[in-house]
Design an enzyme around this catalytic site. Structure first.
Site, PDB file in Angstrom:
ATOM      1  N   GLU A   1       0.839  -1.291   0.301  1.00 33.46           N
ATOM      2  CA  GLU A   1      -0.034   0.003  -0.025  1.00 33.46           C
ATOM      3  C   GLU A   1       0.766   1.284   0.165  1.00 33.46           C
ATOM      4  O   GLU A   1       0.514   2.244  -0.626  1.00 33.46           O
ATOM      5  CB  GLU A   1      -0.941  -0.024   1.388  1.00 33.46           C
ATOM      6  CG  GLU A   1      -2.282  -0.813   1.042  1.00 33.46           C
ATOM      7  CD  GLU A   1      -1.824  -2.407   1.084  1.00 33.46           C
ATOM      8  OE1 GLU A   1      -0.795  -2.601   1.506  1.00 33.46           O
ATOM      9  OE2 GLU A   1      -2.508  -3.205   0.972  1.00 33.46           O
TER      10      GLU A   1
ATOM     11  N   ASP B   1      -9.363  -0.981   5.776  1.00 35.95           N
ATOM     12  CA  ASP B   1      -8.398  -1.512   6.921  1.00 35.95           C
ATOM     13  C   ASP B   1      -7.056  -1.384   6.375  1.00 35.95           C
ATOM     14  O   ASP B   1      -6.300  -1.001   7.335  1.00 35.95           O
ATOM     15  CB  ASP B   1      -8.963  -2.594   7.399  1.00 35.95           C
ATOM     16  CG  ASP B   1     -10.275  -2.840   7.661  1.00 35.95           C
ATOM     17  OD1 ASP B   1     -10.752  -3.086   8.869  1.00 35.95           O
ATOM     18  OD2 ASP B   1     -11.012  -2.652   6.813  1.00 35.95           O
ATOM     19  N   PHE B   2      -6.660  -1.770   5.474  1.00 29.92           N
ATOM     20  CA  PHE B   2      -5.561  -1.853   4.885  1.00 29.92           C
ATOM     21  C   PHE B   2      -4.525  -0.556   4.557  1.00 29.92           C
ATOM     22  O   PHE B   2      -3.478  -0.643   4.365  1.00 29.92           O
ATOM     23  CB  PHE B   2      -5.383  -2.875   3.474  1.00 29.92           C
ATOM     24  CG  PHE B   2      -5.739  -4.121   4.045  1.00 29.92           C
ATOM     25  CD1 PHE B   2      -5.685  -4.688   5.329  1.00 29.92           C
ATOM     26  CD2 PHE B   2      -6.573  -4.787   3.014  1.00 29.92           C
ATOM     27  CE1 PHE B   2      -6.241  -5.843   5.620  1.00 29.92           C
ATOM     28  CE2 PHE B   2      -7.124  -6.097   3.328  1.00 29.92           C
ATOM     29  CZ  PHE B   2      -7.048  -6.706   4.233  1.00 29.92           C
TER      30      PHE B   2
ATOM     31  N   HIS C   1     -11.390  -6.239   8.624  1.00 33.04           N
ATOM     32  CA  HIS C   1     -11.983  -6.254   7.348  1.00 33.04           C
ATOM     33  C   HIS C   1     -13.323  -5.487   7.438  1.00 33.04           C
ATOM     34  O   HIS C   1     -14.262  -5.748   7.007  1.00 33.04           O
ATOM     35  CB  HIS C   1     -12.396  -7.460   6.651  1.00 33.04           C
ATOM     36  CG  HIS C   1     -11.086  -8.419   6.262  1.00 33.04           C
ATOM     37  ND1 HIS C   1     -10.251  -8.713   7.022  1.00 33.04           N
ATOM     38  CD2 HIS C   1     -10.684  -8.293   4.854  1.00 33.04           C
ATOM     39  CE1 HIS C   1      -9.261  -9.520   6.113  1.00 33.04           C
ATOM     40  NE2 HIS C   1      -9.520  -9.095   4.853  1.00 33.04           N
TER      41      HIS C   1
END
Ligand SMILES: Cc1ncc(C[n+]2csc(CCOP(=O)(O)OP(=O)(O)O)c2C)c(N)n1
Length: 663
Positions: free
Chosen positions: A402, A427-428, A469
Site C-alpha cells: 500500500e 482497513d489496509f 475487514h
C-alpha cells in the site's frame, strides 16, 4: 600538495569537462563551509552536512538530463546547485523567507520545484523512493525515455518503503536509478547495526534488479558510470540500484558531533576527500594551477556572498491566517455537469463501477491501481471489464504494498497524471498511512504541488468480517488538514461524488460502505455527471429533531424513523466530511433545537464529537437539549454476528433518539 589517492579514469572527457566538474563539485563544498560559519553565528537553525559526499550528488545530477526528475535527500546540496537553482533562493529557503520554495512552511531541503525537476524529501526518508516509481511510471506510460533518480542513505534502506519501491520498480520495469549513499552511519548507528549483508547492492538481486557498487568519493567514476547506466536505462527502461561507498565526515546534523566515530576511520576517509583529491589530480595533470584555484574559489565565494546578502536583506516572512488556510487545498473550480439521460435503478456497486468507467473515459491520463483489480476485477468486482476497455497500462494490478502504491500515485501526480488507488479493504490503508497523511496531505501546502489522487476505501461493518475487514476509519483522515473525505450513502451520490473526486486535484479519501454495495438500489443517470463537495443532503424535513448521519448510518436512521413515523425529523446525510456542510447543520439545529449524530465509527474522537462541539459553539442558545452522539463501542470490531450487532450503534440509536425527544 596532497597527491591523489584515486584513480581517475577520465576516458574521453575534455579539459573543459573536467574543469566544469571541478567547479560544480567545489560549489556545494564552499556553500557548506559558509553555512557552518553562519550556524555557529546562530544565523541559520540546523544543518545536515554532505561534506565528503559531494561527488555523488554532483556526479548523478551532471549525468541526468535537466528535464529528468531527481529526488534528493538531506545531504545532497550538490543536486540543487548543479541544477542551477539561484543561490539566493536556496538561502531564503533555509532562512524561512518568501523567496524560498515553501513560503516559510518547511525547512532545509524539504521542498520540491517543478522548475528544476527536483522533488525534495519528507522527513520520513523512505517515501520518496515510491514517489520516484510513480514519476518513472508516468514517463514510461508516455514513452518519454527518461530516467528518474532517487537518493537514500543506507539507514533509509531499512524502511519498508525501500523494499516496496524496489519491488514495484522491478515488477513494472520502471526506469528508476536508486542511489544508495552508504556513508557509514545513520545518525549514530553504524552499518553493522543497520543491515546484515555485505553490500546493500546485493539487495537488488532479490528483486530481480541490476546493481553496481561505485566509489562515491570519485567524481569521475560516479559521473561516467551513471552516464553510461542512464543512457542504457533510457534505451531499455528498467530500474538499477547503485550503492555508493562514501563516508559522513560531520555529525548527523551539526550540533550532534561525531564522537562515536573512531578517529582512524575518520582519518582514512579524510584522505579520500572527493574535492581535494580531484583538485590535486587536475593540478597534477596540469589542468589547474594555484592561481586558477584561487580565482575559481573567489568567483564562487563572491556569488555566495552576494546571494546571501540578498537573502538576509529579504523581509521576514509574513502571512495571515487566511493565506495559510487558503494554501491547504489547491483551488478547484467545480464544474457542475447535469445528466440528461435515462435513470435505471442500479446497485451502489454498479454506480461506483460506472463512475470509474466514465472518469477513465473523461481523463485519458487517469490510471487505476490496486490489488487484483485488472483481470480479476477486484475483490468486489467493481473494476471488472475496465482492463479490457482501457488496457493494462491504465488498470494496474499492484503487488501487496500500500505504501509504495500511494507514493507512486503521488509520483504520477507530480508528473501531471491522475490516479485512483483502490484499497482492497479500507482497513489496509494503515499499511500506507504515512504517505497519505504526510505526503499527499501536506505537499500542496508545503511547496504548491498537488496530490491529484483518489483513494477508494471499501469500508464498514455489519458483514461479520472481524476486526481487520470491517473498520470505518474516516476519522484517521478528517483530522489531517489537506485531505478531502467523501462518504456517500446512496448510489446516485456515490457516482456523482466519485466523478468530482477525480476532477478535484486534491487528495480524496473516498469511502464506500461494503454493506451498501449490493443492498442499496436507486435510480441513477446513465451518463456522466458531477456533484459538489461540501453539500449535505436533507433527506427528510421535520421540526422536532435533527438527525445527522453518513454512510450506512444514514440507512439505520431512516429505518428507525420509518418504524416511528410520528417523529418529525430533519435527516441530514453529510455526504462529504471534509469539506463539511456546517451551514446545513446549523440551520437545521436552529430550527429543531435538538440534535442527534449517528455514526458507525466508535465514539471517542469520531466526527460526531467534532460536529457536536461545532453545534455547541454556534447554536448553543438554540438548543433545547444536550447534543447527543451515538456511535459504536470503544472496542475493536468483533466477528461473531451477535457481538458485532452489539458493537454497532443501530439499536442504541433508537433508544437515544427516544430519550432525546423526551428531554
Ligand atoms: C521514519 C523516520 N525515522 C527516523 C528518523 C530520524 N532520522 C533522520 S535522518 C536519520 C538517519 C538516516 O540515516 P541514513 O539514511 O543512512 O542517511 P544519512 O543521514 O546517513 O545521510 C534518522 C534516524 C526520520 N527522519 N524518519
Amino acid at each position: 600538495m596532497a597527491s591523489t589517492s584515486f584513480h581517475y579514469n577520465v576516458n574521453n572527457l575534455s579539459s573543459e569537462d573536467l574543469i566544469h566538474l571541478y567547479k560544480t563539485i567545489l560549489k556545494p563544498r564552499l556553500i557548506e563551509e559558509k553555512m557552518l560559519i553562519l550556524l555557529r553565528q546562530g544565523k541559520i537553525s540546523k544543518w545536515f552536512s554532505g561534506i565528503g559526499q559531494e561527488a555523488i550528488a554532483v556526479g548523478v545530477t551532471m549525468a541526468l538530463k535537466k528535464e529528468e526528475y531527481i529526488l534528493p535527500m538531506h545531504r545532497n546540496l550538490g543536486v540543487f546547485t548543479t541544477r542551477g537553482i539561484p543561490l539566493s533562493r536556496l538561502f531564503s529557503q533555509w532562512l524561512g523567507k518568501g523567496n524560498g520554495f515553501t513560503k516559510g512552511r518547511d525547512r532545509s531541503f524539504h521542498f520540491g520545484t517543478q522548475e528544476f525537476n527536483i522533488v525534495g524529501m519528507i522527513s520520513h526518508l523512505g517515501p520518496q523512493l515510491g514517489v520516484a516509481d510513480g514519476i518513472a511510471l508516468a514517463s514510461k506510460l508516455k514513452h518519454k525515455a527518461q530516467v528518474t533518480a532517487v537518493f537514500t542513505g543506507e539507514g533509509g534502506t531499512s524502511e519498508g518503503d525501500f523494499h516496496e519501491a524496489l519491488n514495484v520498480a522491478s515488477v513494472w520495469q520502471l526506469p528508476v536509478l536508486f542511489c544508495v549513499e552508504n556513508n557509514g552511519y545513520g545518525l549514530s548507528t553504524p552499518t553493522h547495526e543497520q543491515y546484515h549483508c555485505e553490500h546493500l547492492a546485493d539487495r537488488a538481486l532479490g528483486y530481480g534488479m541490476e546493481s553496481h557498487i561505485l566509489d562515491g568519493n570519485n567524481i569521475i567514476e560516479v559521473y561516467t558510470k551513471v552516464l553510461e547506466l542512464t543512457e542504457s536505462m533510457r534505451r531499455q527502461p528498467r530500474p538499477i540500484l547503485v550503492e555508493f561507498k562514501t563516508f559522513r565526515m560531520r555529525g548527523h546534523e551539526e550540533a550532534s558531533g561525531t564522537k562515536y566515530v573512531p578517529q582512524d576511520i575518520m582519518d582514512s576517509w579524510a584522505s579520500k576527500d572527493p574535492v581535494v583529491n580531484f583538485q590535486s589530480f587536475l593540478k597534477e595533470k596540469g589542468l589547474l594551477n594555484d592561481a586558477e584555484v584561487i580565482a575559481i574559489k573567489e568567483d564562487i565565494l563572491t556569488e555566495i556572498n552576494t546571494h546571501l546578502e540578498r537573502a538576509f536583506e529579504e523581509e521576514p516572512i509574513h502571512s495571515t491566517i487566511e493565506m495559510e488556510l487558503y494554501d491547504v487545498y489547491k483551488p478547484y473550480d467545480y464544474k457542475d455537469i447535469q445528466p440528461n439521460t435515462e435513470t435505471p435503478t442500479i446497485r451502489f456497486v454498479d454506480a461506483i463501477s460506472q463512475g470509474l468507467r466514465q472518469s477513465m473515459e473523461q481523463h485519458p491520463d487517469l490510471v487505476i491501481m490496486g490489488q487484483d483489480i485488472a483481470e480479476y476485477g477486484g475483490v468486489f468486482k467493481i473494476t471488472e471489464g475496465l482492463m479490457e476497455q482501457f488496457g493494462k497500462d491504465r488498470v494496474r494490478n499492484t503487488p501487496i504494498c500500500e505504501s509504495a502504491i500511494i507514493e507512486a500515485a503521488m509520483g504520477l501526480s507530480i508528473a501531471g497524471m491522475k490516479s485512483i488507488v483502490e484499497m482492497q479493504f479500507s482497513d489496509f490503508v494503515s499499511s500506507g498511512f504515512n504517505p497519505v497523511v504526510n505526503y499527499l496531505a501536506k505537499t500542496y501546502y508545503r511547496w504548491g504541488q498537488e496530490a491529484d489522487v483518489v483513494i477508494r476505501m471499501p469500508c464498514g461493518g455489519g458483514v461479520a468480517a472481524g476486526p481487520f475487514h470491517s473498520q470505518t476509519n474516516e476519522a484517521w483522515f478528517t483530522k489531517t488538514p489537506g485531505l478531502k473525505v467523501v462518504y456517500p450513502a446512496f448510489p446516485y451520490d456515490a457516482k456523482g461524488l466519485l466523478a468530482t473526486a477525480v476532477n478535484d486535484p486534491n487528495p480524496v479519501l473516498f469511502f464506500e460502505h461494503k454493506g451498501l454495495y449490493r443492498t442499496i438500489r436507486q435510480e441513477v443517470p446513465q451518463d456522466y455527471y458531477t456533484l459538489p463537495f461540501g453539500q449535505a443532503s436533507m433527506l427528510k424535513e421535520g421540526h422536532e429533531v435533527t438527525v445527522i448521519a453518513y454512510g450506512a448510518a444514514v440507512h439505520w436512521a431512516l429505518e428507525t424513523l420509518d418504524r416511528h413515523n410520528h417523529i418529525s425529523a430533519d435527516v441530514i446525510d453529510l455526504r462529504t466530511l471534509q469539506p463539511l456542510d456546517s451551514a446545513t447543520i446549523f440551520s437545521s439545529v436552529r430550527k429543531t433545537g435538538k440534535v442527534i449524530i449517528l455514526h458507525e465509527d466508535s465514539l471517542f474522537g469520531g466526527i460526531a464529537s467534532e460536529i457536536s462541539a461545532m453545534i455547541m459553539e454556534d447554536c448553543f442558545e438554540y438548543l433545547d437539549a444536550p447534543v447527543k452522539r451515538v456511535g459504536s463501542l470503544e472496542t475493536p470490531i468483533p466477528f461473531a454476528p451477535p457481538l458485532e450487532d452489539q458493537y454497532l450503534p443501530k439499536q442504541r440509536f433508537e433508544e437515544e433518539l427516544k430519550l432525546l425527544l423526551q428531554y
